[in-house]
Write a protein that holds these residues in place. Structure first.
Motif, PDB file in Angstrom:
ATOM      1  N   SER A 127       4.789  12.646  10.398  1.00  0.00           N
ATOM      2  CA  SER A 127       4.754  12.969   8.968  1.00  0.00           C
ATOM      3  C   SER A 127       5.487  11.942   8.117  1.00  0.00           C
ATOM      4  O   SER A 127       5.261  11.850   6.914  1.00  0.00           O
ATOM      5  CB  SER A 127       5.354  14.354   8.718  1.00  0.00           C
ATOM      6  OG  SER A 127       6.709  14.394   9.095  1.00  0.00           O
TER       7      SER A 127
ATOM      8  N   VAL B 235      -0.243  10.699   6.701  1.00  0.00           N
ATOM      9  CA  VAL B 235      -0.673  12.018   6.224  1.00  0.00           C
ATOM     10  C   VAL B 235      -2.058  12.290   6.799  1.00  0.00           C
ATOM     11  O   VAL B 235      -2.756  11.372   7.227  1.00  0.00           O
ATOM     12  CB  VAL B 235      -0.719  12.082   4.678  1.00  0.00           C
ATOM     13  CG1 VAL B 235       0.674  12.003   4.089  1.00  0.00           C
ATOM     14  CG2 VAL B 235      -1.592  10.974   4.103  1.00  0.00           C
TER      15      VAL B 235
ATOM     16  N   ASN C 160       5.028  11.801  -0.597  1.00  0.00           N
ATOM     17  CA  ASN C 160       4.614  11.035   0.583  1.00  0.00           C
ATOM     18  C   ASN C 160       4.629   9.541   0.273  1.00  0.00           C
ATOM     19  O   ASN C 160       3.665   8.827   0.504  1.00  0.00           O
ATOM     20  CB  ASN C 160       3.214  11.468   1.031  1.00  0.00           C
ATOM     21  CG  ASN C 160       3.159  12.914   1.445  1.00  0.00           C
ATOM     22  OD1 ASN C 160       3.991  13.384   2.209  1.00  0.00           O
ATOM     23  ND2 ASN C 160       2.177  13.643   0.939  1.00  0.00           N
TER      24      ASN C 160
END
Length: 422
Positions: free
Chosen positions: A132, A136, A147
């Motif tokens: 992670s 993604v 992110n």
């Protein structure tokens, strides 16, 4: 001649002065209104939301454009490797500085805190966390500031693909280059409301968190804030001198004020990316360096977080009346600080994971987590300022290594032209 120089100085510092005045007014309002100052937070949120909205496309466009226009991809590898070394070295230095400060001024001395029970916590799942951190599962998930590291990696790979496409990729690179210029102008428009937004944010910070600074965490704050400020002024001056002598010092402090107050008010390194990019450009940091180092640095270069990690560790040792002495103890603390500041900051929920790492590595009870969370919140503004402005001076150091000691003098013409356009 003198009047012309004064006019030039006022013109250059006009915007930072407006921001400082707005922040001062915000602090006064926060002191006067107290907790009621939270009513001004939505005004600050509007500014912050505009910044966060532009950050994702800005990072995607600028990084991919820069990588696509690098003639030799070996240069990219060199920039990234030097960048990582610089980030780790400055993180190590900041951890050493805080170790010295906490040795002479123990942050938990005389402090009595009732440890509340934390919310249910899950153990670290290393493999899932690694996945992670760097990737993604869907493209739409890239389009989120939560992110940033996967987005940066995607942008680098996209830029490499454009470069490898040769002649066909050149048109895409030119389009991205033009779009990058447009995005920077977009940032200029958003920054017009920065004085209002930052003023509102500081009113909220002072009004809401002011009482906590006078409570059980006052001594920790009294250790952290001066240490962070000393590190900010003294060591960033040293780094700027190493990067380009006295010229580097003048150029750094001439342009860093806007990014510094932006990060201090918003509490976000990501939100400071646009201001840092603009400051780095005016300083003369090479585009291929600044447009890679600033976005990546906002996620994994955290000198301020290294400072706060050492503070948190020594604070817990003091609360639990454990001796914080010995080479092994110091070395472990430094490694945890670097890990939480340079590595964990790029992980989703990195702040909490860094705190969980401190608790688990030393065997503290889970009840210590809320204490670290509160302490982290209180020291966050100066920590973020040190984190984000460190990216700009790191870019200067990296350019010095890549281009030699005269890099800033060679770029002075381009810098003057940029300032003239603005």
């Amino acid at each position: 001649m003198i009047n012309t120089q004064k006019s030039s100085i006022l013109q250059h510092y006009r915007f930072p002065i407006f921001i400082l005045i707005a922040i001062a007014i915000g602090c006064l309002l926060g002191t006067w209104l107290g907790p009621k100052a939270s009513a001004l937070k939505p005004i600050g949120d509007i500014f912050l939301n505009l910044i966060f909205t532009i950050v994702v496309p800005l990072v995607l466009v600028t990084i991919s454009s820069t990588v696509a226009n690098i003639a030799n991809l070996k240069t990219l590898g060199k920039i990234l490797s030097i960048m990582l070394v610089v980030f780790i070295i400055t993180g190590f230095i900041s951890a050493i500085i805080m170790l010295g400060a906490t040795h002479f001024f123990p942050p938990a001395e005389g402090v009595q805190i009732t440890l509340p029970k934390p919310e249910t916590t899950e153990p670290l799942k290393t493999t899932e966390q690694i996945v992670s951190t760097f990737t993604v599962s869907d493209f739409k998930d890239l389009l989120s500031r939560k992110n940033m590291l996967p987005l940066i990696i995607f942008a680098i790979l996209f830029g490499m693909a454009i470069s490898l496409a040769g002649e066909k990729g050149r048109k895409v690179a030119q389009g991205l280059d033009a779009l990058s210029e447009v995005m920077m102008k977009f940032i200029t428009i958003i920054m017009w409301i920065a004085p209002i937004g930052l003023g509102a944010y500081f009113a909220n910070l002072v009004g809401v968190f002011g009482p906590q600074l006078l409570g059980s965490y006052a001594r920790a704050v009294a250790v952290y804030y001066p240490t962070a400020i000393i590190y900010f002024f003294v060591f960033y001056t040293i780094y700027a001198y190493i990067a380009s002598g006295k010229v580097g010092i003048r150029s750094f402090w001439k342009n860093i004020l806007t990014p510094a107050v932006t990060s201090l008010g918003t509490g976000s390194s990501v939100a400071t990316i646009p201001a840092n990019l603009a400051a780095s450009a005016k300083i003369g940091v090479d585009r291929e360096v600044r447009e890679i180092v600033i976005p990546i640095g906002s996620t994994i270069h955290m000198d301020g977080s290294c400072l706060s990690a050492i503070l948190k560790i020594t604070f817990l040792f003091g609360i639990f009346q454990m001796p914080f002495t010995g080479f092994d103890t110091y070395l472990t603390a430094i490694l945890i600080a670097i890990l939480s500041g340079v590595v964990m900051s790029g992980v989703p929920g990195g702040g909490f994971i860094g705190e969980l790492l401190i608790v688990t590595m030393y065997g503290f009870p889970p009840e210590a987590l809320p204490v670290l969370a509160i302490l982290g919140t209180i020291v966050d503004p100066p920590a973020t300022m040190v984190n984000s402005t460190g990216d700009t001076v790191a870019g200067m150091l990296i350019t010095r290594i890549l281009k030699g000691k005269n890099w800033i003098k060679e770029n002075v013409t381009g810098t003057k032209e940029l300032n003239a356009k603005e």
